[in-house]
Design an enzyme around this catalytic site. Structure first.
Site, PDB file in Angstrom:
ATOM      1  N   GLU A 161       0.897  -1.289   0.041  1.00 34.94           N
ATOM      2  CA  GLU A 161       0.043  -0.140   0.004  1.00 34.94           C
ATOM      3  C   GLU A 161       0.824   1.206  -0.041  1.00 34.94           C
ATOM      4  OE1 GLU A 161      -3.090   0.015   3.088  1.00 34.94           O
ATOM      5  OE2 GLU A 161      -4.129  -1.690   2.031  1.00 34.94           O
ATOM      6  N   GLU A 212     -14.708  -9.786  13.316  1.00 33.06           N
ATOM      7  CA  GLU A 212     -13.412  -9.075  13.204  1.00 33.06           C
ATOM      8  C   GLU A 212     -12.281  -8.873  14.412  1.00 33.06           C
ATOM      9  OE1 GLU A 212     -11.361  -5.441  10.148  1.00 33.06           O
ATOM     10  OE2 GLU A 212     -13.281  -5.492  10.656  1.00 33.06           O
ATOM     11  N   GLU A 259      -5.330  -5.045  -7.477  1.00 36.00           N
ATOM     12  CA  GLU A 259      -6.364  -4.372  -8.734  1.00 36.00           C
ATOM     13  C   GLU A 259      -7.548  -3.983  -8.136  1.00 36.00           C
ATOM     14  OE1 GLU A 259      -8.430  -6.246 -12.884  1.00 36.00           O
ATOM     15  OE2 GLU A 259      -6.978  -7.521 -11.329  1.00 36.00           O
TER      16      GLU A 259
END
Length: 201
Positions: free
Chosen positions: A109, A132, A151
């Site tokens: 990133e 989570e 992508e």
């Protein structure tokens, strides 16, 4: 019916609070999230329905530059229709450990690699409706290379001071929960109250 006084400490057992699963069904399976609906037995013997999202887990990285500035991202988050200010983060791949994920996500990133890492802790960001768990990692001794976004992933990388982030939190410009928690860890660590165990990698 009168209520008892709140306890001043956590009880030794939570058996009187636990809910036991009776049935469980997958309502929806997506690319990486799953929605489940369970029937549970409540502590008083009655039954209820619980709907929740199964999440693979994630990491968040508080990456610190030599001058003390922090590596940040701006990314459009579709569910809230806003561009959010965040610490770098990403979900765990199947079988992937937290440190490996943190290293991969920071590089992909932001383009940064870190020479030192420290696990600060974990957080459960949405306990009411999702499984989570996010591991909070710190990284320093940074070197910049080339990032490799997935992508369909679009985000800006920038740097900010701790004071800027504090101001944005106060003014409502920074509202991402995991980033707020990361700031709490950062403030406590820099104040000398919460030590970190660094490892060189």
């Amino acid at each position: 019916m009168s209520q008892s006084e709140p306890s001043s400490s956590a009880p030794a057992s939570d058996a009187h609070l636990r809910e036991d699963t009776l049935t469980s069904e997958a309502v929806y399976r997506g690319h990486f999230l799953e929605l489940r609906r369970d029937r549970v037995a409540l502590p008083d013997g009655r039954e209820a329905t619980r709907e929740y999202v199964v999440h693979p887990g994630a990491v968040m990285i508080v990456a610190i530059l030599p001058d003390g500035r922090l590596v940040m991202e701006r990314q459009f988050r579709y569910p809230v229709r806003q561009t959010m200010i965040e610490f770098p983060a990403g979900k765990l791949d199947a079988g992937e450990g937290g440190l490996a994920c943190a290293q991969r996500e920071l590089l992909e990133e932001t383009g940064y690699r870190a020479g030192r890492w420290a696990k600060a802790g974990v957080m459960h960001p949405v306990i009411g409706y999702a499984t989570e768990v996010i591991e909070v990692w710190f990284a320093d001794d940074l070197s910049l290379g080339e990032r490799h976004l997935d992508e369909g992933e679009f985000l800006d990388v920038f740097t900010a001071t701790q004071q800027e982030l504090e101001d944005w939190m106060r003014d409502g410009q920074l509202t991402d929960a995991k980033t707020v928690v990361g700031m709490m860890w950062l403030l406590q660590w820099r104040a000398g109250r919460w030590p970190l165990q660094w490892q060189t990698v």
